[in-house]
Scaffold this motif. Structure first.
Motif, PDB file in Angstrom:
ATOM      1  N   CYS A 153     -55.568 -16.583 -10.986  1.00  0.00           N
ATOM      2  CA  CYS A 153     -55.102 -17.059  -9.669  1.00  0.00           C
ATOM      3  C   CYS A 153     -55.126 -18.587  -9.647  1.00  0.00           C
ATOM      4  O   CYS A 153     -55.881 -19.204 -10.390  1.00  0.00           O
ATOM      5  CB  CYS A 153     -56.043 -16.635  -8.549  1.00  0.00           C
ATOM      6  SG  CYS A 153     -56.211 -14.897  -8.327  1.00  0.00           S
ATOM      7  N   ILE A 154     -54.324 -19.149  -8.772  1.00  0.00           N
ATOM      8  CA  ILE A 154     -54.539 -20.555  -8.429  1.00  0.00           C
ATOM      9  C   ILE A 154     -54.951 -20.612  -6.964  1.00  0.00           C
ATOM     10  O   ILE A 154     -54.801 -19.628  -6.233  1.00  0.00           O
ATOM     11  CB  ILE A 154     -53.287 -21.440  -8.702  1.00  0.00           C
ATOM     12  CG1 ILE A 154     -52.070 -20.942  -7.918  1.00  0.00           C
ATOM     13  CG2 ILE A 154     -52.993 -21.510 -10.176  1.00  0.00           C
ATOM     14  CD1 ILE A 154     -50.896 -21.899  -7.963  1.00  0.00           C
ATOM     15  N   LYS A 176     -50.028 -15.516 -14.094  1.00  0.00           N
ATOM     16  CA  LYS A 176     -48.644 -15.527 -13.592  1.00  0.00           C
ATOM     17  C   LYS A 176     -48.431 -16.637 -12.568  1.00  0.00           C
ATOM     18  O   LYS A 176     -47.332 -17.152 -12.420  1.00  0.00           O
ATOM     19  CB  LYS A 176     -48.317 -14.189 -12.924  1.00  0.00           C
ATOM     20  CG  LYS A 176     -48.191 -13.025 -13.889  1.00  0.00           C
ATOM     21  CD  LYS A 176     -46.735 -12.820 -14.303  1.00  0.00           C
ATOM     22  CE  LYS A 176     -46.549 -11.587 -15.141  1.00  0.00           C
ATOM     23  NZ  LYS A 176     -47.147 -11.673 -16.460  1.00  0.00           N
ATOM     24  N   GLU A 177     -49.488 -16.983 -11.841  1.00  0.00           N
ATOM     25  CA  GLU A 177     -49.339 -17.960 -10.763  1.00  0.00           C
ATOM     26  C   GLU A 177     -49.155 -19.386 -11.290  1.00  0.00           C
ATOM     27  O   GLU A 177     -48.860 -20.290 -10.526  1.00  0.00           O
ATOM     28  CB  GLU A 177     -50.523 -17.856  -9.796  1.00  0.00           C
ATOM     29  CG  GLU A 177     -50.528 -16.492  -9.124  1.00  0.00           C
ATOM     30  CD  GLU A 177     -51.616 -16.299  -8.097  1.00  0.00           C
ATOM     31  OE1 GLU A 177     -52.231 -17.285  -7.669  1.00  0.00           O
ATOM     32  OE2 GLU A 177     -51.842 -15.140  -7.714  1.00  0.00           O
ATOM     33  N   TYR A 215     -42.852 -18.111 -10.578  1.00  0.00           N
ATOM     34  CA  TYR A 215     -43.658 -17.170  -9.797  1.00  0.00           C
ATOM     35  C   TYR A 215     -43.436 -17.421  -8.304  1.00  0.00           C
ATOM     36  O   TYR A 215     -43.671 -18.511  -7.803  1.00  0.00           O
ATOM     37  CB  TYR A 215     -45.147 -17.319 -10.139  1.00  0.00           C
ATOM     38  CG  TYR A 215     -46.026 -16.388  -9.337  1.00  0.00           C
ATOM     39  CD1 TYR A 215     -46.134 -15.051  -9.689  1.00  0.00           C
ATOM     40  CD2 TYR A 215     -46.731 -16.852  -8.223  1.00  0.00           C
ATOM     41  CE1 TYR A 215     -46.927 -14.183  -8.955  1.00  0.00           C
ATOM     42  CE2 TYR A 215     -47.525 -15.983  -7.488  1.00  0.00           C
ATOM     43  CZ  TYR A 215     -47.623 -14.662  -7.855  1.00  0.00           C
ATOM     44  OH  TYR A 215     -48.401 -13.802  -7.121  1.00  0.00           O
ATOM     45  N   GLU A 257     -47.616 -15.234  -0.560  1.00  0.00           N
ATOM     46  CA  GLU A 257     -49.016 -14.960  -0.219  1.00  0.00           C
ATOM     47  C   GLU A 257     -49.952 -16.038  -0.716  1.00  0.00           C
ATOM     48  O   GLU A 257     -51.014 -16.242  -0.166  1.00  0.00           O
ATOM     49  CB  GLU A 257     -49.430 -13.625  -0.840  1.00  0.00           C
ATOM     50  CG  GLU A 257     -48.728 -12.439  -0.210  1.00  0.00           C
ATOM     51  CD  GLU A 257     -48.982 -11.176  -0.997  1.00  0.00           C
ATOM     52  OE1 GLU A 257     -48.612 -10.112  -0.486  1.00  0.00           O
ATOM     53  OE2 GLU A 257     -49.535 -11.257  -2.081  1.00  0.00           O
ATOM     54  N   THR A 258     -49.557 -16.778  -1.791  1.00  0.00           N
ATOM     55  CA  THR A 258     -50.467 -17.782  -2.329  1.00  0.00           C
ATOM     56  C   THR A 258     -50.718 -18.911  -1.332  1.00  0.00           C
ATOM     57  O   THR A 258     -51.674 -19.637  -1.467  1.00  0.00           O
ATOM     58  CB  THR A 258     -49.913 -18.415  -3.615  1.00  0.00           C
ATOM     59  OG1 THR A 258     -48.604 -18.885  -3.335  1.00  0.00           O
ATOM     60  CG2 THR A 258     -49.919 -17.442  -4.760  1.00  0.00           C
TER      61      THR A 258
END
Lengths: 199, 200
Positions: free
Chosen positions: B135-136, B183-184, B189, B193-194
Motif C-alpha cells: 500500500c501507499i 500495485k499502488e 493504478y 479509495e487511496t
C-alpha cells in the motif's frame, strides 16, 4: 538486527550468508556452509541475526526454536517441522514451503511476502502483524489461529481454511479465493476492501 | 545493531527503538506511544537515547515525544520546524545525518503529509505512513497521491533491493517485494479509495 552486507563478489548485490562472505551462488564450497549453519541450528535454541537466503531445508526440524531478526529469503522448505517455534522480525520472502508443519507457532512482525505454501498447516498459531501479501496458498490450514493485523493483500488462496480464526484487522484486499472457508471467524472485523484500510 | 518494535493499540501504529550495542546509543523512530516496556528496554540494555526521528507529524507517530523528552534530553529530528511544541532539527530533501554512531540517510516523500520522510539506517528503511506493505499512504487528493507515488518510487529505485522496510502501520516488508508486487506504486493504478480516508 540483521547486518545485511553484500556478497564479496564484485557486482553481486545479494547479501552474504552467515558463516561466509559470499552468497550461496558464489560460495565455493556450499556443503561446508550448509554444515556450519546446520550445526548452529542444532546447537542453538535461539536463531538470531542469521542470513540463510536461497538455502534449501528438507526433512529438518526447527520445532520450538526461537527465530529473531533473521533472513531466509528465497529459501525452500520441504517436510520441515516448525511446530511451537516462535518468530520475531524475520524475513521469509519468496520462499517455498511444502508439507511443512507450523502448528502452534507464535509469529509476530514477520514477512512471508511472495512465498508459496503447499500443504502447510499453521493450525492453532498466533500469526500477528505478519505479511502474507502476494502469497500463493494451496491446501493451507490457518484454522484456530489469531491473525490480528496480518495482511494477505493480492494473495491467491486455494483450498485454504481460516476456520475459527481471529481475523480482526486482517487484510484480504484483492485476494483471489477458491474454496476458502472463514467459518466461525469474525469476518465483520476483517478488511476486505481497500477503502476500509486506513493509512 | 538491534531493532526493537512496539505496536501501540492507540493509533495501531509501530514505534521502533534502534540500539547500537557497541556504543550503547539508541534512537527512537516514531514514538507514537511510550510505555514502561519501551523505557525498560532502554534501561535494561544500558542504552543512552541520542535522538528521535519522526517520519511525519501525525499524532500516531508523535504522541510519545513529550514523555520521552521529559525523561531524556535529545534532539528531535523531522521535516517540520516544531513538533508537539518542541523545536526540531529540520531535515529536508535528501541528505545524510550523523547521529552518534548512526549514519542516517533521509529522503523527503511528501504526499501523505507535506513533512513525510523516509529514514534509511544500514539495511533498514523506516517509511512511516508513506509506504506500507503493498500500500501507499492516504492523501487528500489525486494530485497528492501522484506526488507521493512518484517520490516513493524515485527513492526506492535508487536503493539496494535487499533493503528491509519498516512502516509505521502494518507488518514489515522488503524492497524486493514492494517493487515486484505493490500495485499502488504503478502509474496506471487507479483507485479512488487511496485518497478517500485519512487518519490523524
Amino acid at each position: 538486527m540483521i547486518a545485511v552486507e553484500n556478497c564479496k563478489i564484485l557486482g553481486c548485490r545479494k547479501p552474504h550468508l552467515s558463516f561466509s562472505d559470499t552468497c550461496l551462488e558464489h560460495t565455493q564450497n556450499p556443503k561446508e556452509i550448509y554444515d556450519k549453519i546446520f550445526v548452529y541450528f542444532s546447537n542453538n535454541e535461539r536463531i538470531q541475526d542469521m542470513c540463510c537466503n536461497e538455502m534449501t531445508f528438507e526433512n529438518f526440524s526447527f520445532s520450538k526454536k526461537i527465530f529473531h531478526s533473521s533472513c531466509f529469503q528465497h529459501c525452500t522448505f520441504k517436510n520441515v517441522d516448525f511446530s511451537e517455534a516462535s518468530f520475531r522480525i524475520c524475513f521469509f520472502d519468496f520462499c517455498t514451503f511444502e508439507n511443512c508443519n507450523l502448528t502452534q507457532t507464535n509469529i509476530q512482525f514477520t514477512t512471508f511476502a511472495g512465498s508459496q505454501f503447499k500443504t502447510v498447516t499453521f493450525e492453532n498459531s498466533d500469526l500477528i502483524h505478519s505479511n502474507f501479501n502476494d502469497t500463493i496458498c494451496e491446501k493451507t490450514n490457518f484454522n484456530d489461529s489469531d491473525l490480528y493485523d496480518s495482511r494477505f493483500i493480492q494473495a491467491t488462496l486455494t483450498d485454504t481454511n481460516f476456520k475459527n480464526c481471529n481475523i480482526k484487522k486482517t487484510v484480504f484486499v484483492r485476494t483471489k479465493e477458491t474454496n476458502v472457508s472463514f467459518k466461525a471467524s469474525n469476518t465483520r472485523e476483517a478488511i476486505f476492501e481497500r477503502r476500509e484500510l486506513s493509512l | 545493531m538491534k531493532l526493537y518494535f512496539h505496536f501501540s493499540l492507540e493509533g495501531f501504529s509501530n514505534s521502533y527503538i534502534l540500539g547500537n550495542d557497541e556504543t550503547k546509543e539508541a534512537i527512537f523512530i516514531d514514538p507514537g506511544y511510550i510505555d514502561s516496556l519501551m523505557i525498560s528496554h532502554i534501561e535494561n540494555n544500558g542504552y543512552t537515547p541520542i535522538g528521535i526521528l519522526i517520519t511525519h507529524s501525525h499524532t500516531n507517530q508523535t504522541r510519545g515525544i513529550n514523555t520521552l523528552l521529559k525523561i531524556y534530553k535529545m534532539p528531535l529530528i523531522g521535516a517540520d520546524y516544531e513538533i508537539n511544541g518542541h523545536p526540531t532539527t529540520v531535515v529536508s530533501g535528501e541528505g545524510v545525518l550523523q547521529l552518534g554512531a548512526f549514519k542516517i540517510e533521509y529522503f523527503a516523500t511528501p504526499g501523505h503529509t507535506p513533512d513525510s520522510m523516509f529514514y534509511k539506517i544500514d539495511s533498514m528503511l523506516f517509511t512511516g505512513d508513506s509506504l506500507s506493505s503493498d500500500c501507499i499512504g492516504s492523501t487528500s487528493s489525486a494530485y497528492g497521491t501522484e506526488i507521493l507515488r512518484n517520490t516513493v518510487k524515485t527513492c526506492l529505485k535508487t536503493q539496494r533491493t535487499d533493503l528491509l522496510i519498516f512502516p509505521s502501520k502494518g507488518p514489515p516488508s522488503t524492497l524486493e517485494a514492494e517493487l515486484k508486487f505493490n500495485k499502488e506504486l504503478e502509474n496506471n493504478y487507479q483507485n479512488q479509495e487511496t485518497c478517500m480516508y485519512r487518519d490523524y
